[in-house]
Design a protein around this motif. Sequence first.
Motif, short mmCIF file in Angstrom:
data_model
loop_
_atom_site.label_atom_id
_atom_site.label_comp_id
_atom_site.label_asym_id
_atom_site.label_seq_id
_atom_site.Cartn_x
_atom_site.Cartn_y
_atom_site.Cartn_z
N GLN A 108 -56.17 -47.07 -105.10
CA GLN A 108 -56.27 -47.53 -103.71
C GLN A 108 -57.07 -46.54 -102.85
O GLN A 108 -57.83 -46.95 -101.97
N CYS A 159 -58.30 -54.14 -106.82
CA CYS A 159 -57.91 -53.60 -105.52
C CYS A 159 -59.11 -53.79 -104.60
O CYS A 159 -60.21 -53.30 -104.89
N LEU A 177 -49.12 -52.26 -106.87
CA LEU A 177 -50.36 -52.92 -106.46
C LEU A 177 -50.11 -54.33 -105.92
O LEU A 177 -50.78 -55.29 -106.28
#
Length: 487
Positions: free
Chosen positions: A86, A228, A365
């Motif tokens: 991230q 992501c 996630l």
Amino acid sequence: MPDDRRTNSILSTTGTLSPTVSKIRPRFFVLMILFVGLSTITVALLGWQLTLISARSNIRGLIAEMEDLISHQIFGIIQDAADSLQELTHLQATYFRQNKWSQSTPERRNETLRSMLTLINRHRKQSADIYYYTYPEGLMFGYVFPNDDLSIAPQMITQDSSTLFMKFFNVNELGDPVGPSFFSFPGSNITNSLLPGGSFNANIDYSNKTWKGFTGIFVASTVLLKSCLQIAVNPFTGEQVTVGNDWTMNLVSSRLSEIVSNVPYPTFAAFLDIAGGHLVATSVADLSLVAPDQVSIVPLESVNNSFAQDFSSYLRSAFPSKTVKEQLRLVADLIKVSKQQDKIYVDRTINATRWMLQLKVMDLLGERFVFAVYMNMDYVERDVISSGEKTGYMMLGIILGVLALGTLFAWTVASQLTLVSRQIALLKQLKFHQVLDKNSGIKGRSFIYELAGLQEAFYEMAQTFGKTLELQSSLQQRGKSSNTDKV
């Protein structure tokens, strides 16, 4: 004459009162050996058996603690990797927002791609690729690593704006293409795939210029991926892009495999995607989870693995007439209300072998996963018994050692007691010259303090007795001389 009769009477009485040592009485040496031996054997055997019994009765607790250690270690490693992913995606979005990256012109796009390659090379362990999608055209540009081998060079991905074909290029160290595209296939406008209800299950809200989130787990190039993503707007050029990185489930599987390989007992670990209802990562790194059509994930009940088959059987028996998605959701709810609060344990039998199954839930996630760990109870029990036997042999060695030392100690003390006893017997027989010495006082003085004191007491008694005899002899001589004078 009366005095002589009185003396003979006393001597006769004394002789009658003289104790006689029975031959059947045990020797001190034997008593000491019996005491040391029985004490050592009793304490050692009791300690060994109590420890073994306690270990065997607490095998479930031992396995539960080991499974807890495995799950905590895995959760920590996986969560750190997810956080790093991230951060990498956020860094890409920041570069576009600060106008460090741009694809507004071909020149700036090439500079951006070269910088992206430098960035992904520094974060190779966190992501399998680095890319951005243009908006609203949905064209993809970036770099991808073909597999998890860190020594293999990345490949450039570009998308033709007119045909939407995806093209792959080998690149040099700077990231520039080397030769023509070596592979291509028809693509599409990925903007549509990222919308709510799209095939990537990302549900992007393009009106939110700072949106960030994740896709569901999907199959791409025969690999399970989870993306992501973040939206970034360059305020200087006005361009909007969606930056992203992919996390391969192979990466998670390799982490599971590394950790499980260090466990001394047969262990299997796996992640199950609750939203998708699939097994997505296992400690068996080479286990295929991609269906033959190369675009979907193998259903749980069809995975070619005995643990996956057993877990599917457990779900069917625990929650019949439910889909796998519903079963996994019910398992997650059951874990929440369990006595352990964050885990449950289930005893399972696979191929006539007992296993303990631990189940936990992990948020990762943007999704929830069921984490399962199997550990072989029979193997652990055999190892505990084997360790107990080894401990028993060690105890036997300790017992023999203590007995040897005890025997030496008993013999030493007994020999000193025998020495004192023999000297007392010699004194009793008035053989003073065999016991006493003019210089040292006592021949063969004991090194034991108490026995040496006893010898000293008998020595003084012998001296007193000797002086008494000398005095008596002197008196007798004087008496005889006086009687002679009278005659």
